[in-house]
Design a protein around this motif. Structure first.
Motif, PDB file in Angstrom:
ATOM      1  N   GLY A 159       0.793  -1.227   0.000  1.00 60.39           N
ATOM      2  CA  GLY A 159       0.000   0.000   0.000  1.00 60.39           C
ATOM      3  C   GLY A 159       0.823   1.273   0.000  1.00 60.39           C
ATOM      4  O   GLY A 159       0.263   2.367  -0.117  1.00 60.39           O
ATOM      5  N   SER A 160       2.120   1.163   0.115  1.00 56.56           N
ATOM      6  CA  SER A 160       2.981   2.341   0.082  1.00 56.56           C
ATOM      7  C   SER A 160       3.311   2.713  -1.362  1.00 56.56           C
ATOM      8  O   SER A 160       3.080   1.930  -2.293  1.00 56.56           O
ATOM      9  N   ILE A 161       3.823   3.916  -1.545  1.00 59.07           N
ATOM     10  CA  ILE A 161       4.295   4.340  -2.857  1.00 59.07           C
ATOM     11  C   ILE A 161       5.725   4.851  -2.723  1.00 59.07           C
ATOM     12  O   ILE A 161       6.117   5.352  -1.661  1.00 59.07           O
ATOM     13  N   ILE A 162       6.501   4.694  -3.770  1.00 54.82           N
ATOM     14  CA  ILE A 162       7.864   5.221  -3.782  1.00 54.82           C
ATOM     15  C   ILE A 162       8.059   6.056  -5.040  1.00 54.82           C
ATOM     16  O   ILE A 162       7.407   5.823  -6.066  1.00 54.82           O
ATOM     17  N   PHE A 163       8.982   7.007  -4.947  1.00 57.06           N
ATOM     18  CA  PHE A 163       9.217   7.902  -6.079  1.00 57.06           C
ATOM     19  C   PHE A 163      10.512   8.673  -5.846  1.00 57.06           C
ATOM     20  O   PHE A 163      11.085   8.647  -4.744  1.00 57.06           O
ATOM     21  N   THR A 164      10.946   9.359  -6.871  1.00 59.94           N
ATOM     22  CA  THR A 164      12.063  10.291  -6.753  1.00 59.94           C
ATOM     23  C   THR A 164      11.542  11.699  -7.003  1.00 59.94           C
ATOM     24  O   THR A 164      10.447  11.891  -7.541  1.00 59.94           O
ATOM     25  N   LEU A 165      12.336  12.683  -6.646  1.00 59.97           N
ATOM     26  CA  LEU A 165      12.065  14.077  -6.994  1.00 59.97           C
ATOM     27  C   LEU A 165      13.079  14.524  -8.046  1.00 59.97           C
ATOM     28  O   LEU A 165      14.029  13.817  -8.348  1.00 59.97           O
ATOM     29  N   PHE A 166      12.863  15.700  -8.599  1.00 58.33           N
ATOM     30  CA  PHE A 166      13.737  16.237  -9.646  1.00 58.33           C
ATOM     31  C   PHE A 166      13.861  15.228 -10.807  1.00 58.33           C
ATOM     32  O   PHE A 166      14.947  14.826 -11.191  1.00 58.33           O
ATOM     33  N   HIS A 167      12.719  14.850 -11.353  1.00 56.38           N
ATOM     34  CA  HIS A 167      12.716  13.813 -12.387  1.00 56.38           C
ATOM     35  C   HIS A 167      13.515  14.233 -13.617  1.00 56.38           C
ATOM     36  O   HIS A 167      13.232  15.252 -14.246  1.00 56.38           O
ATOM     37  N   ASN A 168      14.502  13.430 -13.933  1.00 56.59           N
ATOM     38  CA  ASN A 168      15.331  13.649 -15.129  1.00 56.59           C
ATOM     39  C   ASN A 168      15.840  15.092 -15.221  1.00 56.59           C
ATOM     40  O   ASN A 168      15.875  15.683 -16.293  1.00 56.59           O
ATOM     41  N   TYR A 169      16.229  15.645 -14.069  1.00 58.92           N
ATOM     42  CA  TYR A 169      16.743  17.008 -14.068  1.00 58.92           C
ATOM     43  C   TYR A 169      18.046  17.100 -14.849  1.00 58.92           C
ATOM     44  O   TYR A 169      18.393  18.131 -15.419  1.00 58.92           O
ATOM     45  N   SER A 170      18.784  15.990 -14.893  1.00 57.08           N
ATOM     46  CA  SER A 170      20.022  15.911 -15.659  1.00 57.08           C
ATOM     47  C   SER A 170      19.807  14.971 -16.830  1.00 57.08           C
ATOM     48  O   SER A 170      18.840  14.218 -16.876  1.00 57.08           O
ATOM     49  N   ASP A 171      20.721  15.004 -17.783  1.00 55.28           N
ATOM     50  CA  ASP A 171      20.665  14.051 -18.895  1.00 55.28           C
ATOM     51  C   ASP A 171      20.826  12.620 -18.396  1.00 55.28           C
ATOM     52  O   ASP A 171      20.473  11.676 -19.099  1.00 55.28           O
ATOM     53  N   TYR A 172      21.345  12.456 -17.177  1.00 53.50           N
ATOM     54  CA  TYR A 172      21.630  11.115 -16.666  1.00 53.50           C
ATOM     55  C   TYR A 172      20.493  10.538 -15.819  1.00 53.50           C
ATOM     56  O   TYR A 172      20.426   9.331 -15.638  1.00 53.50           O
TER      57      TYR A 172
END
Length: 318
Positions: free
Chosen positions: A163-176
């Motif tokens: 029931g939890s969710i995971i994610f990142t912030l600053f999605h694809n802020y860099s080319d990498y």
């Protein structure tokens, strides 16, 4: 050619000016030459100044059009020194003329999720940025609003079996890739679940298993890729799989498998897939002897048994 003829040839003496002014040849020549050189120099100064202003304007316009951040440092994300998280500072930064600061502030405002008052304040402040001409800013605002409103419809979110969710912030802020921090919301509480140290500078992919109990996290530098599997519910993490495969295959083939002090492996993982709920498979491009030897392999890793199999990659028959 006499000097007078030379001046006349290149147009620095105007005969009509001499006649009209009633000046002697020498005096007229001096005044004509001085006047033309003054005009010429003035034009050059005006052109140079105008060009400089136009160039500077265009440069700063381009600099401010598309936020590009090579790598996020602690100072970058704070915008100014701060002892602790300060949502008000980031709300204020939304008014900045600097797109990079606005982009940073939008992402950081997700972190006020656990404070209902600040969350509502951020939601109101972020709404106008959905229509921003800058796609990166508009996308960041859409994601922040999706999290803060508890909608959880963004494709950047991975939903897990518990029931939890995971994610990142600053999605694809860099080319990498994205920020090298994994965030989790469980039982309506946001936490910084895990982070990755250098050289895993960016998160490039989060791939859940079919039953959503495990996730493969792909990280990278600008030289290497890394893969780990996480069981967020039980708090278990696999070894790093690309380097493990490089060492294992190198030992099988009698290759030099020295580990670099910066932990770069100059190796890559492609076509990463779950072949069942517990087994991850990928194609590895493994580097040896400072990339003078590259071996293409197939890697299969079974999480519950911590068992890895590395085989030479078999190219499809034509």
């Amino acid at each position: 050619m006499k000097r007078e003829e030379l001046y006349r040839e290149i147009g620095l003496i105007d005969e009509n000016l001499i006649d009209a002014a009633g000046l002697s040849g020498v005096e007229a020549k001096k005044k004509s030459i001085s006047k033309k050189w003054i005009v010429l120099v003035a034009c050059l100064i005006l052109y140079s100044s105008t060009s400089t202003v136009l160039f500077a304007t265009e440069y700063y316009k381009n600099q401010n059009t598309e936020p590009y951040i090579r790598y996020l440092t602690a100072d970058d994300m704070e915008l100014q020194p701060a002892a602790q998280y300060d949502a008000e500072k980031f709300l204020q930064a939304l008014k900045s003329d600097n797109n990079e600061h606005v982009y940073t502030a939008i992402n950081r405002l997700v972190e006020c999720f656990n404070d209902q008052t600040l969350r509502e304040k951020a939601l109101n402040a972020l709404q106008p940025f959905l229509e921003n001409d800058n796609r990166k800013i508009a996308d960041a605002a859409a994601f922040a609003i999706d999290i803060l409103s508890e909608s959880y419809q963004s494709p950047y979110i991975v939903k897990l079996a518990d029931g939890s969710i995971i994610f990142t912030l600053f999605h694809n802020y860099s080319d990498y890739g994205s920020q090298n921090v994994l965030w989790r919301i469980k039982e309506n509480v946001l936490e910084q679940y895990s982070s990755f140290s250098a050289p895993s500078m960016y998160i490039t992919k989060i791939i859940p298993s079919p039953n959503q109990k495990l996730v493969a996290i792909v990280t990278s530098s600008n030289k290497s890729e890394f893969v780990q599997i996480i069981n967020a519910e039980e708090g278990m993490v696999s070894p790093e799989l690309v380097e493990s495969a490089r060492v294992k295959y190198g030992a099988q083939q009698g290759l030099n498998t020295w580990i670099r002090t910066d932990h770069e492996n100059y190796s890559y993982a492609n076509n990463i897939v779950w072949i069942d709920n517990d087994t991850l498979e990928f194609e590895g491009s493994l580097a040896y002897e400072n990339t003078s030897i590259i071996k293409d392999v197939t890697v299969a890793y079974r999480f519950d048994k911590n068992v890895m199999e590395v085989k030479e990659f078999e190219k499809p028959k034509e």
